[in-house]
Write a protein that holds these residues in place. Structure first.
Motif, PDB file in Angstrom:
ATOM      1  N   ILE A 124       0.824  -1.224   0.000  1.00 18.90           N
ATOM      2  CA  ILE A 124       0.000   0.000   0.000  1.00 18.90           C
ATOM      3  C   ILE A 124       0.851   1.264   0.000  1.00 18.90           C
ATOM      4  O   ILE A 124       0.571   2.214  -0.739  1.00 18.90           O
ATOM      5  CB  ILE A 124      -0.941   0.014   1.224  1.00 18.90           C
ATOM      6  N   TYR A 125       1.882   1.277   0.826  1.00 21.68           N
ATOM      7  CA  TYR A 125       2.587   2.527   1.083  1.00 21.68           C
ATOM      8  C   TYR A 125       3.874   2.708   0.275  1.00 21.68           C
ATOM      9  O   TYR A 125       4.484   3.764   0.317  1.00 21.68           O
ATOM     10  CB  TYR A 125       2.885   2.656   2.586  1.00 21.68           C
ATOM     11  N   TRP A 130       1.545   8.395  -3.405  1.00 17.73           N
ATOM     12  CA  TRP A 130       1.182   9.376  -2.381  1.00 17.73           C
ATOM     13  C   TRP A 130       1.581  10.776  -2.808  1.00 17.73           C
ATOM     14  O   TRP A 130       2.639  10.981  -3.395  1.00 17.73           O
ATOM     15  CB  TRP A 130       1.858   9.005  -1.053  1.00 17.73           C
ATOM     16  N   ASP A 131       0.713  11.754  -2.470  1.00 16.75           N
ATOM     17  CA  ASP A 131       0.998  13.151  -2.816  1.00 16.75           C
ATOM     18  C   ASP A 131       2.159  13.706  -2.007  1.00 16.75           C
ATOM     19  O   ASP A 131       2.918  14.532  -2.507  1.00 16.75           O
ATOM     20  CB  ASP A 131      -0.247  14.029  -2.582  1.00 16.75           C
ATOM     21  N   GLU A 135       1.866  12.653   4.339  1.00 15.39           N
ATOM     22  CA  GLU A 135       0.556  11.990   4.280  1.00 15.39           C
ATOM     23  C   GLU A 135       0.747  10.468   4.339  1.00 15.39           C
ATOM     24  O   GLU A 135       0.048   9.764   5.075  1.00 15.39           O
ATOM     25  CB  GLU A 135      -0.169  12.380   2.985  1.00 15.39           C
ATOM     26  N   ARG A 136       1.704   9.978   3.567  1.00 16.11           N
ATOM     27  CA  ARG A 136       2.002   8.545   3.558  1.00 16.11           C
ATOM     28  C   ARG A 136       2.382   8.066   4.957  1.00 16.11           C
ATOM     29  O   ARG A 136       1.874   7.057   5.454  1.00 16.11           O
ATOM     30  CB  ARG A 136       3.153   8.276   2.579  1.00 16.11           C
ATOM     31  N   ASN A 137       3.277   8.787   5.626  1.00 15.80           N
ATOM     32  CA  ASN A 137       3.751   8.393   6.946  1.00 15.80           C
ATOM     33  C   ASN A 137       2.641   8.430   7.998  1.00 15.80           C
ATOM     34  O   ASN A 137       2.596   7.584   8.903  1.00 15.80           O
ATOM     35  CB  ASN A 137       4.932   9.255   7.384  1.00 15.80           C
ATOM     36  N   ASP A 142      -0.911   5.194  11.448  1.00 19.30           N
ATOM     37  CA  ASP A 142      -2.258   4.783  11.897  1.00 19.30           C
ATOM     38  C   ASP A 142      -2.454   3.283  11.719  1.00 19.30           C
ATOM     39  O   ASP A 142      -2.963   2.598  12.604  1.00 19.30           O
ATOM     40  CB  ASP A 142      -3.339   5.533  11.119  1.00 19.30           C
ATOM     41  N   HIS A 143      -2.051   2.773  10.559  1.00 18.71           N
ATOM     42  CA  HIS A 143      -2.235   1.350  10.294  1.00 18.71           C
ATOM     43  C   HIS A 143      -1.337   0.484  11.180  1.00 18.71           C
ATOM     44  O   HIS A 143      -1.748  -0.604  11.607  1.00 18.71           O
ATOM     45  CB  HIS A 143      -2.000   1.045   8.805  1.00 18.71           C
TER      46      HIS A 143
END
Length: 199
Positions: A124-125, A130-131, A135-137, A142-143
């Motif tokens: 996913i990451y 990712w912009d 945001e990605r981090n 969270d996950h």
């Protein structure tokens, strides 16, 4: 005659103290059922310590020694040559017949769950869509937190189920052996069953 009646009463009190452990084990199993369903890891851990206290109880061993001593006095037999602790220490070949689960196995299962989550996160990451890195981090953090909470809940449930099985086994299989042997004044068998319970 009054002395014999008093000895019989004290023997019965000590027997009831040992037999009462069975009901406590079943109550603990019931409590574990609820705590496991709630994924309450601290409560499951507390129950584990309580279970260990039951099967390795100095109070129970004292009650067994009381029965041994008073039975010998009442029946005119030689006094016991060893306490139940001494008898247990002499036993070398007593293995546990009950289910076992180690902290190492729980830790391995926890790590395996985290490793699986890590594989998913990479897909996913690390796809470059990712912009921004921030945001990605943020999403990744969270996950990771969710995965850790889920793995912790799973570990609590697994430990709780195991402890329930153990309580039930001890209450239904091992403890009846302890109490029946104690009523027959077979102290070698009592020691063997108690050592098995601790195994």
């Amino acid at each position: 005659m009054r002395v014999v009646a008093k000895i019989d009463e004290e023997i019965e009190n000590a027997l009831e103290e040992v037999e009462g452990v069975c009901a406590v084990l079943l109550n603990l199993s019931w409590e574990l059922d609820g705590e496991s369903a709630d994924h309450n890891y601290p409560a499951v851990e507390r129950c584990a310590y309580e279970l260990w206290g039951l099967v390795d109880s100095e109070q129970v061993r004292r009650a067994v020694d009381t029965v041994a001593l008073l039975t010998a006095v009442r029946d005119g037999h030689p006094l016991p040559a060893a306490s139940v602790d001494g008898l247990m220490n002499r036993l070398k070949d007593v293995g546990a017949s009950h289910p076992t689960l180690t902290q190492e196995v729980l830790d391995q299962e926890f790590q395996a769950a985290m490793d699986r989550a890590e594989g998913t996160w990479k897909e996913i990451y690390d796809d470059g869509s990712w912009d921004s890195e921030d945001e990605r981090n943020d999403h990744l953090a969270d996950h990771k937190h969710e995965a850790r909470q889920e793995a912790t809940s799973d570990r609590a449930a697994r430990a709780g189920r195991f402890l329930m099985e153990l309580c039930d086994h001890l209450a239904e299989t091992v403890w009846p052996e302890v109490t029946e042997a104690l009523r027959r004044a077979d102290f070698e068998k009592v020691a063997r069953a108690l050592k098995e319970a601790r195994g």
